[in-house]
Design a protein around this motif. Structure first.
Motif, PDB file in Angstrom:
ATOM      1  N   GLY A   1       3.762 -60.013  21.763  1.00 12.46           N
ATOM      2  CA  GLY A   1       4.882 -60.459  20.890  1.00 12.46           C
ATOM      3  C   GLY A   1       5.912 -60.786  22.171  1.00 12.46           C
TER       4      GLY A   1
ATOM      5  N   ARG B   1       2.894 -66.312  12.964  1.00 11.51           N
ATOM      6  CA  ARG B   1       2.266 -65.867  11.688  1.00 11.51           C
ATOM      7  C   ARG B   1       2.024 -67.108  10.810  1.00 11.51           C
ATOM      8  NH1 ARG B   1       6.503 -61.777  11.911  1.00 11.51           N
ATOM      9  NH2 ARG B   1       6.088 -60.144  13.088  1.00 11.51           N
ATOM     10  N   SER B   2       2.824 -67.767  10.648  1.00  6.12           N
ATOM     11  CA  SER B   2       2.656 -68.989   9.804  1.00  6.12           C
ATOM     12  C   SER B   2       1.794 -69.809   9.916  1.00  6.12           C
ATOM     13  CB  SER B   2       3.957 -69.617   9.235  1.00  6.12           C
ATOM     14  OG  SER B   2       4.584 -70.204  10.387  1.00  6.12           O
TER      15      SER B   2
ATOM     16  N   PRO C   1       8.410 -68.017  18.569  1.00  7.60           N
ATOM     17  CA  PRO C   1       9.108 -66.894  17.662  1.00  7.60           C
ATOM     18  C   PRO C   1       7.622 -66.401  16.915  1.00  7.60           C
ATOM     19  CG  PRO C   1      10.608 -68.600  17.471  1.00  7.60           C
ATOM     20  CD  PRO C   1       9.499 -69.380  18.273  1.00  7.60           C
ATOM     21  N   GLU C   2       7.650 -65.030  16.622  1.00  3.84           N
ATOM     22  CA  GLU C   2       6.560 -64.507  15.997  1.00  3.84           C
ATOM     23  C   GLU C   2       6.400 -65.067  14.588  1.00  3.84           C
ATOM     24  OE1 GLU C   2       6.640 -60.226  16.117  1.00  3.84           O
ATOM     25  OE2 GLU C   2       6.747 -60.345  18.335  1.00  3.84           O
ATOM     26  N   GLU C   3       7.452 -65.224  13.944  1.00  3.09           N
ATOM     27  CA  GLU C   3       7.418 -65.735  12.455  1.00  3.09           C
ATOM     28  C   GLU C   3       6.493 -67.206  12.441  1.00  3.09           C
ATOM     29  OE1 GLU C   3      10.123 -64.996  14.166  1.00  3.09           O
ATOM     30  OE2 GLU C   3      10.860 -63.231  13.060  1.00  3.09           O
ATOM     31  N   ILE C   4       6.900 -68.188  13.329  1.00  2.00           N
ATOM     32  CA  ILE C   4       6.178 -69.364  13.316  1.00  2.00           C
ATOM     33  C   ILE C   4       4.590 -69.070  13.485  1.00  2.00           C
ATOM     34  CG2 ILE C   4       5.933 -71.509  14.718  1.00  2.00           C
ATOM     35  CD1 ILE C   4       8.852 -71.380  15.101  1.00  2.00           C
TER      36      ILE C   4
ATOM     37  N   CYS D   1       1.834 -67.015  22.676  1.00  2.00           N
ATOM     38  CA  CYS D   1       2.166 -65.827  22.590  1.00  2.00           C
ATOM     39  C   CYS D   1       2.914 -65.103  23.997  1.00  2.00           C
ATOM     40  CB  CYS D   1       1.474 -64.701  22.238  1.00  2.00           C
ATOM     41  SG  CYS D   1       0.889 -65.312  20.405  1.00  2.00           S
TER      42      CYS D   1
END
Length: 455
Positions: free
Chosen positions: A315, A325-326, A320-323, A257
């Motif tokens: 952040g 989160r998954s 990327p944050e999407e990755i 992060c």
């Protein structure tokens, strides 16, 4: 008109006369009549029964030859017309060939001698290759078949490549490890070090530097990152880089992060910061993707700790944050403690930037497995000072050879003692000393000779 008829009559008489003479010579069979040989026949002069020599043949001019050549086709046509059968050649050999060709059919040829078995086999292989190439021609990849020697060479190369690469998708280091499993030592005819030599050198170094003890309580992932940071630098600078990295990013998820350049700046002191930071990120992401349950369990175990949430709320990082989160959880390698040694080695060497030396260090210092890592100090002492390696050995082949020859009970302590001795002994150092120099002479040559004599 009368003159024309007379000329035709004369020509027909000549044709009949020629036909009769041809039939007399061939006896009506198409074969030339064999004349009895005469004694004394030699060259162009033949003695007759009367004892006189026949005169030499008259020379024929070029105009006479052309005249005979022009008359020959007309004579043969006239003979065929009068007799109703095709003309037969006067030469017996030509007649025999004509009969054979007629029996075989148009376009035939006399039978050839039977080829040898080797020749037939080569022809059959060539035919098979031609058929295969014709099938490829439909796809637009028509190639001429290579010669038999080239085919054998290609088959040999393919068989060698199959032995080295057992499965697809293996990294170069995994192929080397697979090759090492098939052949334990890359130098099977080179016997040093003998077990007695290894034990004698270990005892001499232990008497000089003291007993060795190291703990395996360090987390496996911490040990791996610490070893990666130590590549191409000294232990002192790599230790500083690792301490600064852990101070700024307490959890490994916080490394993912982190904003761009933050991780690189924290390990700048160790050198090659950009390359090492990218390798660490790839390893951490790979662990979250391949082992989600283990990583979630690690995050649960860290939930009560203050390390858990510092980096999780950050952040705008490189990843990327999407990755992120998954991929929940905290990267970990603690599950390797339940694996066997060969599986651990295979997995570690499949990671980006992890070679046999890095994997051996993690297995020895974090998991307590019997491994003998080979760094610059160990390679220099084993090859130049102790003569435990042939002159052409490099770090990878030295690792494979020494791990086969050194007893497992002293692999870890002997490695630590050799590294310590390389930092303090001027005779065994590759350059300047990194620690205080030892007193007296180096005990390694004498200990090595004693161990060899004891065997």
């Amino acid at each position: 008109m009368k003159a024309k008829m007379l000329s035709e009559t004369a020509s027909s008489k000549i044709c009949v006369r020629t036909l009769r003479s041809a039939l007399k010579k061939t006896n009506g069979t198409g074969k030339q009549k064999q004349m009895p040989k005469k004694e004394g026949q030699a060259g162009a002069v033949v003695k007759k029964e009367t004892g006189r020599a026949s005169p030499p043949p008259k020379a024929i001019s070029s105009s006479q030859r052309r005249g005979r050549a022009e008359k020959a086709p007309a004579t043969s046509r006239t003979t065929a017309t009068l007799t109703g059968t095709p003309s037969r050649p006067a030469n017996a050999r030509a007649a025999l060939m004509a009969v054979k060709i007629k029996e075989e059919g148009e376009g035939g040829r006399p039978p050839q001698p039977t080829p040898s078995k080797k020749r037939r086999r080569q022809e059959e292989e060539t035919i098979v290759k031609i058929e295969a190439s014709l099938l490829k021609q439909e796809e637009g990849t028509f190639l001429l078949p290579p010669p038999p020697k080239a085919l054998k060479k290609q088959e040999t190369q393919k068989s060698k490549s199959r032995k080295i690469k057992q499965e697809e998708g293996l990294s170069p280091m995994q192929r080397k490890m697979a090759l090492a499993a098939e052949s334990p030592s890359p130098f099977p005819s080179f016997h040093p070090p003998l077990p007695s030599q290894s034990l004698s050198v270990y005892e001499a170094l232990e008497a000089l530097h003291g007993p060795v003890s190291f703990s395996t309580d360090r987390p496996v992932l911490d040990s791996l990152v610490r070893t990666i940071l130590s590549q191409n630098t000294t232990d002192r600078t790599s230790a500083r880089a690792f301490e600064q990295l852990k101070r700024e990013f307490p959890s490994w998820r916080s490394v993912l992060c982190a904003p761009p350049g933050a991780v690189e700046e924290s390990i700048r002191v160790g050198g090659l910061a950009d390359i090492k930071a990218e390798r660490v990120r790839r390893i951490l992401l790979g662990l979250l993707k391949k082992f989600p349950l283990e990583c979630q369990h690690a995050a649960t175990m860290m939930s009560s700790s203050s390390k858990a949430s510092k980096g999780g709320e950050m952040g705008g990082g490189v990843v990327p944050e999407e990755i992120l989160r998954s991929l929940p959880g905290e990267p970990t390698l603690e599950f390797l403690r339940s694996w066997d040694g060969s599986s651990v080695r295979e997995f570690l060497t499949s990671l980006d930037g992890v070679g046999p030396k890095t994997a051996a260090c993690v297995m020895l210092f974090a998991l307590g497995l019997p491994e003998f890592p080979v760094d610059t100090h160990v390679l220099h002492i084993a090859q130049k000072r102790l003569k435990w390696l042939p002159s052409g050995a490099n770090r990878e082949t030295a690792f494979l050879h020494l791990n086969c020859r050194i007893p497992e009970a002293i692999k870890g302590p002997l490695h630590v003692l050799l590294v310590e001795h390389g930092k303090r002994c001027r005779a065994c150092s590759r350059g300047s000393l990194q620690k205080e120099e030892i007193e007296g002479t180096c005990p390694l040559p004498e200990a090595n000779r004693e161990g060899r004599a004891a065997e």
